[in-house]
Design an enzyme around this catalytic site. Structure first.
Site, PDB file in Angstrom:
ATOM      1  N   ASP A  72      25.296  51.629  47.309  1.00  0.00           N
ATOM      2  CA  ASP A  72      25.139  50.452  48.172  1.00  0.00           C
ATOM      3  C   ASP A  72      26.475  49.850  48.602  1.00  0.00           C
ATOM      4  OD1 ASP A  72      22.392  50.626  47.897  1.00  0.00           O
ATOM      5  OD2 ASP A  72      22.301  49.163  46.259  1.00  0.00           O
ATOM      6  N   LYS A 100      21.912  42.219  49.972  1.00  0.00           N
ATOM      7  CA  LYS A 100      21.094  42.996  50.916  1.00  0.00           C
ATOM      8  C   LYS A 100      19.643  43.011  50.467  1.00  0.00           C
ATOM      9  CE  LYS A 100      20.417  46.747  48.157  1.00  0.00           C
ATOM     10  NZ  LYS A 100      19.131  47.100  47.563  1.00  0.00           N
TER      11      LYS A 100
HETATM   12  O1  C5P Z   1      24.883  54.779  43.257  1.00  0.00           O
HETATM   13  P1  C5P Z   1      24.527  53.793  42.187  1.00  0.00           P
HETATM   14  O2  C5P Z   1      25.463  53.844  41.012  1.00  0.00           O
HETATM   15  O3  C5P Z   1      24.329  52.411  42.709  1.00  0.00           O
HETATM   16  O4  C5P Z   1      23.097  54.257  41.674  1.00  0.00           O
HETATM   17  C1  C5P Z   1      22.544  53.744  40.482  1.00  0.00           C
HETATM   18  C2  C5P Z   1      21.438  54.667  40.009  1.00  0.00           C
HETATM   19  O5  C5P Z   1      20.339  54.623  40.928  1.00  0.00           O
HETATM   20  C3  C5P Z   1      21.816  56.138  39.940  1.00  0.00           C
HETATM   21  O6  C5P Z   1      22.365  56.455  38.695  1.00  0.00           O
HETATM   22  C4  C5P Z   1      20.463  56.831  40.125  1.00  0.00           C
HETATM   23  O7  C5P Z   1      19.729  56.817  38.929  1.00  0.00           O
HETATM   24  C5  C5P Z   1      19.747  55.896  41.085  1.00  0.00           C
HETATM   25  N1  C5P Z   1      19.860  56.314  42.492  1.00  0.00           N
HETATM   26  C6  C5P Z   1      19.180  57.446  42.926  1.00  0.00           C
HETATM   27  N2  C5P Z   1      19.271  57.833  44.230  1.00  0.00           N
HETATM   28  C7  C5P Z   1      19.993  57.106  45.110  1.00  0.00           C
HETATM   29  C8  C5P Z   1      20.686  55.954  44.712  1.00  0.00           C
HETATM   30  C9  C5P Z   1      20.594  55.574  43.382  1.00  0.00           C
HETATM   31  O8  C5P Z   1      18.509  58.106  42.138  1.00  0.00           O
HETATM   32  N3  C5P Z   1      20.047  57.493  46.382  1.00  0.00           N
END
Ligand code: C5P
Length: 307
Positions: free
Chosen positions: A141, A12
């Site tokens: 994602d 993406k």
């Molecule tokens: O959800 P995911 O594990 O992919 O997110 C990775 C990191 O990205 C999270 O630990 C956070 O630090 C950051 N993040 C965030 N806000 C979001 C998505 C991701 O702060 N909406």
């Protein structure tokens, strides 16, 4: 049960990524437009004998940078499917076509592919809504990697609404040396914005209107990523890559998600080829790919019955 299932899942680009203030749980509310593009990971799932556990093999470019233990998001997806009748005794072979740690949701694509593969392999018959709910427990994602197409993402990125899009867009994807850590980029974003008011995240109206009209020029002007200053602060070279794309006549360019991959919009396929050749010759990047979007989310592309 089938003998094997192959699932293809797309990368993406965030056409818009507006990041709200840091929440108490460390996450940020987003308003983003996800756009699935034609760089893919292929995942082949094969059942193993009881007690074998989950075995992961990663093949292709940068495969040595991907963990093959329980920390791999695809292994977590296998675990999450146990509640629905899946089995942990499965082999997953992942062919990487999506840049690793590049801001293009490669790990999320593998998790989405594993969910679809386990569902098909064991004929579990989960609904789209059920798969979406499991995906949202794995990462921000992952639901979009299932959904594909072009979609507005809110909340932490897991609440999706399909966007109205006309036409196909042609992209040049410019890969940088090494990856960036998503949590680190969000932290840097918070640091850079410290002391200034952070508005509630919103997607620009012009961007949604450009997509509805199929107007690549207007889309190029409306591309926006709030994480871009943070990614550039951690990797100053990215500012140079973006200016080179502008010089070469891209309709627009931005850092994809948390970076460091950059995406440049071209007028059409031929223009994308010209841009890709120019970038390759420039020596400012590790490698260059062409892609188009929107494309479908994670889906079964092959399945074999037991002989
Ligand atoms: O959800 P995911 O594990 O992919 O997110 C990775 C990191 O990205 C999270 O630990 C956070 O630090 C950051 N993040 C965030 N806000 C979001 C998505 C991701 O702060 N909406």
């Amino acid at each position: 049960m089938l003998a094997s299932v192959t699932v293809r899942a797309p990368a993406k680009v965030n056409l818009a990524l507006a990041v709200g203030p840091r929440r108490d749980d460390g996450y940020h509310d987003l308003a983003t437009v996800f756009h699935a593009v034609s760089l893919y990971d292929d995942l082949v799932a094969t059942p193993l004998a009881p007690g074998s556990g989950t075995q992961i093999v990663v093949e292709g470019d940068q495969s040595d940078e991907v963990p093959v233990d329980a920390s791999n998001l695809a292994a977590k997806a296998v675990q999450a499917m146990l509640d629905y009748g899946g089995s942990a005794d499965v082999s997953l072979t992942i062919g990487k076509g999506i840049p690793v740690a590049g801001g293009m949701a490669g790990g999320s694509a593998d998790a989405a592919a594993a969910l679809v593969a386990i569902d098909a392999l064991y004929e579990l018959g989960l609904t789209r809504e059920e798969l979406h709910a499991v995906a949202a427990t794995l990462g921000s994602d992952v639901p979009f990697s299932l959904h594909g197409g072009t979609a507005l993402g809110t909340g932490t990125g897991t609440e999706l609404t399909t966007a109205m899009v006309r036409g196909t867009y042609h992209w040049v994807i410019v890969l940088a040396e090494g990856g960036l850590s998503t949590p680190q980029v969000y932290r840097e974003c918070d640091r850079l914005r410290e002391g200034s008011p952070v508005p509630e995240p919103e997607v620009p109206d012009e961007l949604m209107a450009a997509l509805r009209r199929g107007d690549a020029h207007a889309l190029g002007r409306a591309l926006h990523n709030d994480l871009q200053p943070a990614a550039m602060s951690l990797r100053p070279h990215l500012a140079h890559v973006l200016s080179v794309g502008h010089e070469y006549g891209a309709l627009g360019g931005l850092i994809s998600g948390s970076g460091p991959t950059c995406a440049f919009l071209a007028r059409d396929d031929e223009h994308a080829l010209d841009l890709a050749v120019a970038f390759t010759a420039s020596g400012v990047c590790r490698s260059v790919r062409r892609a188009h979007g929107p494309v479908q989310g994670a889906r079964v592309v092959d399945q074999r019955d037991v002989a």
